[in-house]
Design a protein around this motif. Structure first.
Motif, PDB file in Angstrom:
ATOM      1  N   CYS A  96       0.835  -1.205   0.000  1.00  0.00           N
ATOM      2  CA  CYS A  96       0.000   0.000   0.000  1.00  0.00           C
ATOM      3  C   CYS A  96       0.875   1.262   0.000  1.00  0.00           C
ATOM      4  CB  CYS A  96      -0.913   0.000   1.224  1.00  0.00           C
ATOM      5  SG  CYS A  96      -1.928   1.496   1.298  1.00  0.00           S
ATOM      6  N   PRO A  97       0.746   2.117  -1.023  1.00  0.00           N
ATOM      7  CA  PRO A  97       1.625   3.284  -1.131  1.00  0.00           C
ATOM      8  C   PRO A  97       1.304   4.409  -0.155  1.00  0.00           C
ATOM      9  CG  PRO A  97       0.052   3.262  -2.929  1.00  0.00           C
ATOM     10  CD  PRO A  97      -0.164   1.984  -2.167  1.00  0.00           C
ATOM     11  N   THR A  98       0.158   4.356   0.489  1.00  0.00           N
ATOM     12  CA  THR A  98      -0.221   5.487   1.344  1.00  0.00           C
ATOM     13  C   THR A  98      -0.348   5.100   2.817  1.00  0.00           C
ATOM     14  OG1 THR A  98      -2.571   5.029   1.033  1.00  0.00           O
ATOM     15  CG2 THR A  98      -1.529   6.534  -0.555  1.00  0.00           C
ATOM     16  N   ALA A  99       0.060   3.888   3.155  1.00  0.00           N
ATOM     17  CA  ALA A  99      -0.052   3.402   4.540  1.00  0.00           C
ATOM     18  C   ALA A  99      -1.498   3.398   5.031  1.00  0.00           C
ATOM     19  CB  ALA A  99       0.830   4.208   5.488  1.00  0.00           C
ATOM     20  N   ALA A 100      -2.408   3.132   4.097  1.00  0.00           N
ATOM     21  CA  ALA A 100      -3.813   2.981   4.499  1.00  0.00           C
ATOM     22  C   ALA A 100      -4.036   1.623   5.166  1.00  0.00           C
ATOM     23  CB  ALA A 100      -4.724   3.113   3.274  1.00  0.00           C
ATOM     24  N   LEU A 101      -3.119   0.698   4.919  1.00  0.00           N
ATOM     25  CA  LEU A 101      -3.168  -0.625   5.539  1.00  0.00           C
ATOM     26  C   LEU A 101      -1.934  -0.761   6.429  1.00  0.00           C
ATOM     27  CD1 LEU A 101      -4.246  -2.340   2.266  1.00  0.00           C
ATOM     28  CD2 LEU A 101      -5.530  -2.599   4.392  1.00  0.00           C
ATOM     29  N   LYS A 116      -7.160   7.323   4.082  1.00  0.00           N
ATOM     30  CA  LYS A 116      -5.835   7.413   3.451  1.00  0.00           C
ATOM     31  C   LYS A 116      -5.791   6.715   2.099  1.00  0.00           C
ATOM     32  CE  LYS A 116      -2.923   7.648   7.560  1.00  0.00           C
ATOM     33  NZ  LYS A 116      -1.939   6.881   8.340  1.00  0.00           N
ATOM     34  N   CYS A 117      -6.802   5.935   1.811  1.00  0.00           N
ATOM     35  CA  CYS A 117      -6.809   5.118   0.582  1.00  0.00           C
ATOM     36  C   CYS A 117      -7.024   5.995  -0.646  1.00  0.00           C
ATOM     37  CB  CYS A 117      -7.915   4.075   0.697  1.00  0.00           C
ATOM     38  SG  CYS A 117      -8.119   3.088  -0.794  1.00  0.00           S
ATOM     39  N   ILE A 118      -6.193   5.788  -1.670  1.00  0.00           N
ATOM     40  CA  ILE A 118      -6.353   6.541  -2.923  1.00  0.00           C
ATOM     41  C   ILE A 118      -6.950   5.668  -4.023  1.00  0.00           C
ATOM     42  CG2 ILE A 118      -4.511   8.192  -2.420  1.00  0.00           C
ATOM     43  CD1 ILE A 118      -2.723   6.485  -4.323  1.00  0.00           C
ATOM     44  N   ALA A 119      -7.441   4.497  -3.648  1.00  0.00           N
ATOM     45  CA  ALA A 119      -8.098   3.594  -4.605  1.00  0.00           C
ATOM     46  C   ALA A 119      -7.191   3.219  -5.765  1.00  0.00           C
ATOM     47  CB  ALA A 119      -9.412   4.210  -5.116  1.00  0.00           C
ATOM     48  N   CYS A 120      -5.902   2.963  -5.458  1.00  0.00           N
ATOM     49  CA  CYS A 120      -4.973   2.583  -6.526  1.00  0.00           C
ATOM     50  C   CYS A 120      -5.214   1.155  -6.990  1.00  0.00           C
ATOM     51  CB  CYS A 120      -3.533   2.745  -6.068  1.00  0.00           C
ATOM     52  SG  CYS A 120      -3.044   1.564  -4.794  1.00  0.00           S
ATOM     53  N   GLY A 121      -5.818   0.343  -6.143  1.00  0.00           N
ATOM     54  CA  GLY A 121      -6.172  -1.021  -6.543  1.00  0.00           C
ATOM     55  C   GLY A 121      -5.088  -2.058  -6.330  1.00  0.00           C
ATOM     56  N   ILE A 122      -3.921  -1.645  -5.841  1.00  0.00           N
ATOM     57  CA  ILE A 122      -2.807  -2.599  -5.688  1.00  0.00           C
ATOM     58  C   ILE A 122      -3.186  -3.742  -4.738  1.00  0.00           C
ATOM     59  CG2 ILE A 122      -0.466  -2.866  -4.759  1.00  0.00           C
ATOM     60  CD1 ILE A 122       0.121  -0.037  -5.848  1.00  0.00           C
ATOM     61  N   CYS A 123      -3.812  -3.400  -3.622  1.00  0.00           N
ATOM     62  CA  CYS A 123      -4.146  -4.432  -2.639  1.00  0.00           C
ATOM     63  C   CYS A 123      -5.257  -5.355  -3.144  1.00  0.00           C
ATOM     64  CB  CYS A 123      -4.561  -3.787  -1.322  1.00  0.00           C
ATOM     65  SG  CYS A 123      -6.033  -2.763  -1.488  1.00  0.00           S
ATOM     66  N   ALA A 131     -10.044 -10.024  -0.112  1.00  0.00           N
ATOM     67  CA  ALA A 131     -10.842  -9.300   0.890  1.00  0.00           C
ATOM     68  C   ALA A 131     -11.031  -7.834   0.522  1.00  0.00           C
ATOM     69  CB  ALA A 131     -10.166  -9.395   2.258  1.00  0.00           C
ATOM     70  N   MET A 132     -10.105  -7.277  -0.289  1.00  0.00           N
ATOM     71  CA  MET A 132     -10.208  -5.861  -0.671  1.00  0.00           C
ATOM     72  C   MET A 132     -11.024  -5.769  -1.957  1.00  0.00           C
ATOM     73  SD  MET A 132      -8.581  -4.564   1.829  1.00  0.00           S
ATOM     74  CE  MET A 132      -8.555  -2.829   1.398  1.00  0.00           C
ATOM     75  N   GLU A 133     -12.022  -4.913  -1.920  1.00  0.00           N
ATOM     76  CA  GLU A 133     -12.941  -4.827  -3.066  1.00  0.00           C
ATOM     77  C   GLU A 133     -13.114  -3.386  -3.515  1.00  0.00           C
ATOM     78  OE1 GLU A 133     -16.493  -6.462  -1.443  1.00  0.00           O
ATOM     79  OE2 GLU A 133     -15.661  -8.479  -1.238  1.00  0.00           O
TER      80      GLU A 133
HETATM   81  S1  SF4 Z   1      -6.347   0.617  -2.874  1.00  0.00           S
HETATM   82 FE1  SF4 Z   1      -5.308  -0.631  -1.346  1.00  0.00          FE
HETATM   83  S2  SF4 Z   1      -3.116  -0.376  -1.801  1.00  0.00           S
HETATM   84 FE2  SF4 Z   1      -4.204   1.299  -2.832  1.00  0.00          FE
HETATM   85  S3  SF4 Z   1      -4.173   2.994  -1.362  1.00  0.00           S
HETATM   86 FE3  SF4 Z   1      -6.101   1.883  -1.027  1.00  0.00          FE
HETATM   87  S4  SF4 Z   1      -5.639   0.439   0.603  1.00  0.00           S
HETATM   88 FE4  SF4 Z   1      -3.668   1.129  -0.214  1.00  0.00          FE
END
Ligand code: SF4
Ligand code: SF4
Length: 136
Positions: A96-101, A116-123, A131-133
């Motif tokens: 996670c690039p923004t430490a949202a996790l 903190k999530c920017i919805a980048c979708g990496i996770c 589990a991440m949707e």
């Molecule tokens: S989508 Fe996942 S990896 Fe991306 S910022 Fe949000 S929590 Fe972090």
């Protein structure tokens, strides 16, 4: 007509030090306001920006970004965690690039901070039990 949109821009490693945003402003008259910036573990650059410009300029600017290899992702998506599925394995934390996790040091469980999530979708793709949707 003026367009203003919030988007996530993904810069491949080879483009991170290029003056792409300056050209976007100078040659396409697009104003940008950087809301968040980070670098992923793979050294991809991520910018959450608000782009504002005349509709025609905005369209041309988008094409310019795509041609240079920058991926544009709308920020209208919301990321949620399915608590029943999360096993707190921690695989997402380093990605996670923004430490949202992050790991809660007292419980060793993984906390998700949606603000903190920017919805980048990496996770979303990295999570083993999915589990991440992304909600549209
Ligand atoms: S989508 Fe996942 S990896 Fe991306 S910022 Fe949000 S929590 Fe972090
Ligand atoms: S990778 Fe998935 S299962 Fe593992 S902690 Fe993150 S959200 Fe939970």
């Amino acid at each position: 007509m003026t367009i203003s949109r919030r988007v996530v821009l993904h810069f491949p490693r080879s483009l991170v030090d290029q003056p792409i945003m300056c050209r976007l402003a100078r040659e396409f008259n697009i104003d940008f306001n950087i809301l968040k910036a980070s670098v992923t573990p793979k050294e991809e650059g991520l910018l959450v920006v608000e782009l504002t410009g005349d509709a025609k300029d905005y369209d041309q600017g988008q094409k310019y970004l795509a041609q240079t290899g920058v991926e544009i992702q709308p920020l209208s998506q919301d990321v949620v965690r399915n608590e029943d599925r999360c096993t707190h394995c921690g695989a997402c934390v380093v990605l996670c690039p923004t430490a949202a996790l992050i790991v809660d040091p007292s419980t060793r469980r993984i906390d998700f901070d949606n603000d903190k999530c920017i919805a980048c979708g990496i996770c979303v793709t990295a999570c083993p039990p999915r589990a991440m949707e992304i909600r549209f």
